[in-house]
Design a protein around this motif. Structure first.
Motif, short mmCIF file in Angstrom:
data_model
loop_
_atom_site.label_atom_id
_atom_site.label_comp_id
_atom_site.label_asym_id
_atom_site.label_seq_id
_atom_site.Cartn_x
_atom_site.Cartn_y
_atom_site.Cartn_z
N GLU A 233 43.07 83.53 96.54
CA GLU A 233 42.00 83.77 97.53
C GLU A 233 41.25 82.47 97.79
OE1 GLU A 233 38.16 84.86 99.09
OE2 GLU A 233 38.43 84.21 97.03
N ILE A 234 41.05 82.14 99.07
CA ILE A 234 40.55 80.83 99.46
C ILE A 234 39.18 80.51 98.90
CG2 ILE A 234 39.76 81.79 101.67
CD1 ILE A 234 40.85 78.15 100.91
N HIS A 235 38.30 81.50 98.85
CA HIS A 235 36.95 81.22 98.34
C HIS A 235 36.97 80.90 96.86
CE1 HIS A 235 36.52 83.99 101.86
NE2 HIS A 235 35.78 82.97 102.26
N THR A 236 37.87 81.54 96.12
CA THR A 236 38.03 81.23 94.70
C THR A 236 38.52 79.79 94.53
OG1 THR A 236 38.57 83.54 94.25
CG2 THR A 236 39.16 81.93 92.56
N THR A 237 39.49 79.40 95.36
CA THR A 237 39.99 78.03 95.31
C THR A 237 38.90 77.03 95.67
OG1 THR A 237 42.21 78.80 95.91
CG2 THR A 237 41.75 76.46 96.23
N GLN A 238 38.12 77.32 96.69
CA GLN A 238 37.06 76.41 97.10
C GLN A 238 35.96 76.29 96.04
OE1 GLN A 238 36.11 78.19 100.91
NE2 GLN A 238 37.31 76.65 102.01
N ARG A 239 35.61 77.41 95.41
CA ARG A 239 34.61 77.34 94.35
C ARG A 239 35.12 76.53 93.16
NH1 ARG A 239 33.08 82.63 96.30
NH2 ARG A 239 34.75 83.60 95.09
N ALA A 240 36.42 76.66 92.86
CA ALA A 240 37.01 75.82 91.81
C ALA A 240 36.93 74.34 92.20
CB ALA A 240 38.46 76.22 91.56
N GLY A 241 37.11 74.05 93.49
CA GLY A 241 36.98 72.67 93.96
C GLY A 241 35.56 72.15 93.81
N LEU A 242 34.58 72.98 94.13
CA LEU A 242 33.19 72.57 93.94
C LEU A 242 32.90 72.28 92.47
CD1 LEU A 242 31.31 75.01 96.34
CD2 LEU A 242 31.75 72.58 96.70
N GLN A 243 33.46 73.10 91.58
CA GLN A 243 33.27 72.86 90.14
C GLN A 243 33.89 71.53 89.73
OE1 GLN A 243 31.55 74.82 87.73
NE2 GLN A 243 31.87 72.88 86.63
N MET A 244 35.06 71.21 90.28
CA MET A 244 35.69 69.93 89.97
C MET A 244 34.86 68.77 90.51
SD MET A 244 39.78 70.68 90.48
CE MET A 244 40.34 69.31 89.46
N MET A 295 37.03 64.34 91.55
CA MET A 295 36.53 64.36 92.93
C MET A 295 37.68 64.56 93.92
SD MET A 295 33.23 63.95 93.28
CE MET A 295 31.75 63.22 92.59
N ALA A 296 38.75 63.80 93.74
CA ALA A 296 39.87 63.86 94.67
C ALA A 296 40.49 65.25 94.71
CB ALA A 296 40.93 62.82 94.28
N CYS A 297 40.77 65.81 93.54
CA CYS A 297 41.40 67.14 93.51
C CYS A 297 40.42 68.22 93.95
CB CYS A 297 41.93 67.43 92.11
SG CYS A 297 43.35 66.40 91.68
N GLY A 298 39.13 68.03 93.68
CA GLY A 298 38.14 68.99 94.16
C GLY A 298 38.09 69.03 95.68
N MET A 299 38.19 67.87 96.33
CA MET A 299 38.20 67.83 97.79
C MET A 299 39.43 68.53 98.35
SD MET A 299 36.81 63.94 98.48
CE MET A 299 37.05 64.01 100.26
N LEU A 300 40.58 68.37 97.69
CA LEU A 300 41.79 69.05 98.15
C LEU A 300 41.68 70.56 97.99
CD1 LEU A 300 44.51 66.60 96.77
CD2 LEU A 300 43.76 66.88 99.14
N HIS A 301 41.00 71.02 96.95
CA HIS A 301 40.78 72.45 96.78
C HIS A 301 40.03 73.05 97.96
CE1 HIS A 301 42.07 72.18 92.60
NE2 HIS A 301 41.88 73.49 92.47
N LEU A 302 39.11 72.30 98.53
CA LEU A 302 38.31 72.82 99.64
C LEU A 302 39.19 73.18 100.83
CD1 LEU A 302 35.28 70.35 99.53
CD2 LEU A 302 35.39 72.67 98.62
N PHE A 303 40.33 72.50 100.97
CA PHE A 303 41.24 72.77 102.08
C PHE A 303 42.40 73.69 101.67
CE2 PHE A 303 39.03 68.93 103.33
CZ PHE A 303 38.78 69.16 104.68
N GLY A 304 42.24 74.39 100.55
CA GLY A 304 43.21 75.41 100.16
C GLY A 304 44.28 74.98 99.19
N PHE A 305 44.29 73.69 98.77
CA PHE A 305 45.31 73.21 97.84
C PHE A 305 44.83 73.44 96.41
CE2 PHE A 305 45.95 70.60 101.66
CZ PHE A 305 47.30 70.75 101.86
N GLN A 306 45.37 74.45 95.77
CA GLN A 306 45.02 74.71 94.38
C GLN A 306 45.84 73.82 93.47
OE1 GLN A 306 45.65 78.72 93.09
NE2 GLN A 306 45.30 78.22 90.94
N LEU A 307 45.17 72.96 92.72
CA LEU A 307 45.83 72.01 91.84
C LEU A 307 45.34 72.18 90.41
CD1 LEU A 307 45.55 68.88 94.15
CD2 LEU A 307 47.67 70.03 93.51
N PRO A 308 46.17 71.81 89.44
CA PRO A 308 45.73 71.92 88.03
C PRO A 308 44.73 70.84 87.67
CG PRO A 308 47.93 70.98 88.17
CD PRO A 308 47.56 71.39 89.56
N LEU A 309 44.18 70.93 86.46
CA LEU A 309 43.25 69.93 85.96
C LEU A 309 43.93 68.56 85.87
CD1 LEU A 309 41.52 71.87 83.04
CD2 LEU A 309 40.50 71.24 85.23
#
Length: 465
Positions: A233-244, A295-309
């Protein structure tokens, strides 16, 4: 790479009628297809739009931008790309799923032009399309790989020469950070892919928006990037990006504190206390790299790319293989996939200890060579030096010993169940963490010394020997 929505076969319309209105007198679409609030027809469930969830995410990104401006985090380029993300994110959120990746590519190219200027961006895009075009030529894989190697050597030759005088100097490090490692992964994927990779997937892999403010960029895996795209779900991914992004901000602010307030120059080390202070603070400078990667992976999360730590509590590693698994996880995965596993597979008839030892040695020799290669493209000089060779050699030897010990213990661990740690277990774990941290800090001081002689002199002044 798109997530597929599963529908019963009986309800699936014929291909030429999937996205057309029903004709008069035809059967109406099922209720489940008519009522899909927040989704365009045919979109995966992960795209469902909900403004009550999205607007707070956008507001938090705006607050982050304000914090970055007030504390001057990472400079102009980073703040420009965060501002661009803040503008582009609502458009990306509202667009149909099939247009989201093309928009991301367009925003990434716009970010490249904003940071480095239109002329440099034009050169980078042209050379990038050349390299991607060679990768996709309808010729044998080895011919493509050889052609790319020839082009890389040619670019390396003309970079310091007068032929490249008309090319902005910023073109080479930007092009290098996009292609020097990721093109190896892309070629690997092309060699083993069962179907052709789409142009949009390819462009969105190389043109990653945060890449232009962080030239030391995580080695993102091609398949991981696209498999994670709207995989939840996109909002879950985006919130994970904000946390990163939040975690990255903490790392970068701590780095600034260490660098400006606590770190002392190596020349001022006199005695054990100052030596310990220098060793710890010098090692903690790595917080900047881990912060940038978050920061880099968090920004990608905002656009829907779910990436690992990218990192996982690397200061708390209990051993050298544990440290290798925790720090720069993307690099470890890159080495395991392209170097370690192929070597072990080729030596599968050998005894396991020998195969593991040879594969580990090859991994660290390759890591040393590729770091020198990275130094050439980003700084213009090769990174081969005595301290550099000793750092990777000693670290590789320590990991090699740990790999052998871990392989012997693995069978015993599978037989014995793991219970909660006792007080003695906590003490042993703490001792392991302290020993690993001390060893890595010493090795880090060696790696950052200009020469072996200067490091030996540092140790003499610190220990009084």
């Amino acid at each position: 790479m798109r997530p597929e929505t599963q529908r019963p076969t009986a309800l699936r319309p014929t291909p030429h009628r999937q996205y057309t209105a029903s004709e008069p007198g035809s059967n109406p679409a099922p209720a489940t297809e008519q009522a899909r609030p927040g989704l365009y027809p045919g979109e995966p469930e992960a795209c469902r739009r909900d403004y009550r969830q999205f607007l707070p995410i956008l507001a938090h990104l705006g607050l982050f931008l304000a914090v970055f401006k007030v504390f001057r985090v990472e400079g102009r380029a980073f703040q420009l790309l965060i501002a661009l993300s803040l503008v582009a994110l609502p458009v990306h959120y509202l667009l149909p799923y099939r247009w989201k990746k093309p928009l991301f590519v367009a925003v990434s190219i716009a970010g490249l032009a904003l940071v480095f200027g239109p002329l440099a961006a034009t050169y980078v895009v042209a050379l990038a399309l050349l390299l991607i075009g060679v990768c996709r030529l309808p010729i044998p894989w080895w011919t493509r790989a050889t052609t790319l190697a020839v082009i890389a050597v040619a670019i390396a030759r003309i970079r310091p020469e007068s032929l490249a005088a008309t090319v902005p100097e910023s073109v080479w490090p930007v092009l290098a950070t996009m292609f020097m490692f990721r093109i190896l992964i892309y070629l690997y994927e092309l060699k083993h892919a069962k179907a052709p990779e789409s142009v949009v997937d390819t462009l969105s892999y190389f043109f990653l928006l945060p890449n232009y403010c962080f030239l030391h960029f995580p080695v993102v895996d091609y398949r991981t990037l696209h498999r994670g795209y709207f995989s939840r779900e996109i909002h879950t991914t985006q919130r994970a990006g904000l946390q990163m992004i939040f975690d990255g901000t903490i790392h970068l602010l701590l780095y600034r504190l260490v660098y400006h307030e606590w770190l002392i120059p190596a020349e001022e080390v006199q005695g054990m206390t100052s030596l310990v202070r220098y060793l710890v603070c010098n090692y903690l400078l790595y917080l900047r790299v881990s912060g940038q990667f978050h920061m880099a992976c968090g920004m990608l999360h905002l656009f829907g790319f779910q990436l690992p730590l990218t990192h996982h509590h690397y200061l708390l590693a209990t051993g050298f293989t544990d440290y290798w698994r925790r720090i720069n996880i993307y690099w470890k995965d890159f080495m395991v996939r392209l170097v370690f596993n192929p070597v072990v597979f080729r030596l599968k008839r050998w005894p396991q200890p020998a195969a593991l030892a040879i594969a580990t040695v090859v991994v660290f020799v390759t890591t040393w060579a590729l770091h020198a290669y990275q130094s050439f493209w980003l700084r213009g000089s090769w990174g081969f030096s005595g301290p550099d060779a000793l750092f990777w050699g000693i670290l590789g030897a320590l990991v090699l010993v740990n790999v052998q010990l871990d392989a012997r213990r693995s069978r015993a661990r599978t037989r014995a169940s793991k219970g909660p740690l006792t007080a003695l277990g906590h003490l042993v774990r703490g001792a392991k963490v302290a020993a690993t941290f001390t060893t890595i800090a010493l090795l880090w001081s060696l790696w950052s010394s200009p020469t072996l002689e200067s490091w030996v002199d540092l140790m003499r002044r610190g220990t009084g020997i």
